[in-house]
Scaffold this active site. Structure first.
Site, PDB file in Angstrom:
ATOM      1  N   GLY A 149       0.764  -1.129   0.036  1.00  0.00           N
ATOM      2  CA  GLY A 149       0.123   0.099   0.079  1.00  0.00           C
ATOM      3  C   GLY A 149       0.784   1.349  -0.040  1.00  0.00           C
ATOM      4  N   ASN A 150       2.130   1.332   0.510  1.00  0.00           N
ATOM      5  CA  ASN A 150       2.748   2.485   0.602  1.00  0.00           C
ATOM      6  C   ASN A 150       3.445   2.922  -0.785  1.00  0.00           C
ATOM      7  OD1 ASN A 150       2.630   2.604   3.237  1.00  0.00           O
ATOM      8  ND2 ASN A 150       4.619   1.770   3.884  1.00  0.00           N
TER       9      ASN A 150
ATOM     10  N   LYS B 112      -3.974  -9.218   0.342  1.00  0.00           N
ATOM     11  CA  LYS B 112      -3.455  -9.118  -0.884  1.00  0.00           C
ATOM     12  C   LYS B 112      -2.281 -10.063  -1.072  1.00  0.00           C
ATOM     13  CE  LYS B 112      -0.356  -5.309   0.358  1.00  0.00           C
ATOM     14  NZ  LYS B 112      -0.365  -5.271   1.896  1.00  0.00           N
TER      15      LYS B 112
END
Length: 311
Positions: A11-12, A213
């Site tokens: 996500g980063n 994920k």
């Protein structure tokens, strides 16, 4: 013969902590990811890219809450599809632009991806995945009564809704992905763990859940018969005894070594645990799993950076 690699972006790579969630900020982050994907393309690899969506789906859920008096809120599976669409658009555009700058010949395609789960998965009896806004204890009680949400306290920051996180069984559309890969196309798929669906009497139907994920990335790598499953994160390597004077960087590991460290509890469930679980499961099939930083992805594929687990 070109190697096939599934790249899972954390996500980063799209939105870093404490950044404002503007399109401009997310696009700038994605463009850095596109630079690395272009470098991997130059190594003559077939590439599937998958990505997280935690901050983005959380913001859409917040929009749902803020606007619910005016616009009917959407269910979680539809919110996940929304994030797949807009993140995929930004990612596809960024990669295409970079490929054109580098005079490469690949195409790029984004696929909305449904991921089938079992309606009997134990996760539906015990929701654990926190999503969306933080609430006070009083607000959480109201939400639980009005919406039948399961609410839990989250690390002293307030109460959040928790939803099931079932295991991915089947990723739909893999035949199309493989065809595109063989046509020199980079495929973006399975974003946010995929849109969770269950098979019922009259076909597939969405269900409110969030699929991990990294587990979806591993399943995707299996189904497209990838040679390498690579998870990109915000650290250069996996460590044991992390954060202590005995901290030790891991580079090349056998499956048995990695499993031993995992069983000894070196990897926290909320951070490196799911990544190592997925990496070990993939490497057990005689393949290669890599965990590394975004900036070193191309070097990690060459065996010069990151943590590599080989089966």
């Amino acid at each position: 013969m070109a190697k096939r690699v599934v790249i899972a972006l954390g996500g980063n790579a799209i939105l870093k902590p404490n950044q404002e969630a503007t399109v401009e900020t997310q696009l700038a982050n994605i463009q850095l990811s596109a630079d690395q994907i272009a470098k991997i393309e130059q190594l003559d690899h077939q590439i599937v890219v998958t990505h997280g969506n935690g901050p983005q789906v959380g913001n859409i859920l917040r929009q749902n809450e803020e606007a619910k008096a005016v616009v009917p809120p959407f269910p979680l599976d539809v919110c996940n599809a929304e994030t797949q669409g807009f993140i995929g658009y930004l990612m596809e555009q960024s990669i295409k632009n970079k490929i054109e700058q580098e005079a490469l010949t690949s195409n790029v395609v984004t696929l909305l991806t449904q991921v089938e789960v079992s309606p009997d998965d134990p996760a539906f009896q015990k929701p654990t995945k926190p999503i969306g806004l933080f609430y006070t204890a009083e607000e959480a009680e109201t939400m639980a009564k009005e919406k039948q949400w399961v609410m839990e306290e989250d690390a002293g920051r307030g109460y959040r809704r928790v939803v099931p996180s079932p295991q991915p069984l089947t990723i739909h559309g893999v035949e199309a992905m493989v065809h595109l890969l063989n046509q020199n196309t980079i495929v973006i798929a399975g974003g946010g763990g995929g849109i969770p669906v269950v098979k019922q009497q009259h076909g597939l139907h969405g269900i409110e859940a969030v699929i991990d994920k990294d587990r979806t990335g591993k399943k995707l790598a299996e189904q497209v018969d990838a040679d390498v499953f690579m998870m990109l994160t915000d650290v250069s390597n996996v460590y044991i005894h992390y954060g202590t004077p005995q901290q030790q960087k891991l580079t090349g590991l056998s499956v048995d070594e990695a499993q031993g460290y995992y069983d000894a509890g070196h990897f926290a469930e909320g951070s490196m645990g799911p990544k190592m679980e997925a990496a070990i499961a993939f490497a057990k099939q005689g393949k290669t799993a890599i965990i590394c930083s975004l900036e070193e992805a191309d070097q990690a594929l060459l065996g010069q950076a990151g943590t590599r687990i080989a089966g």
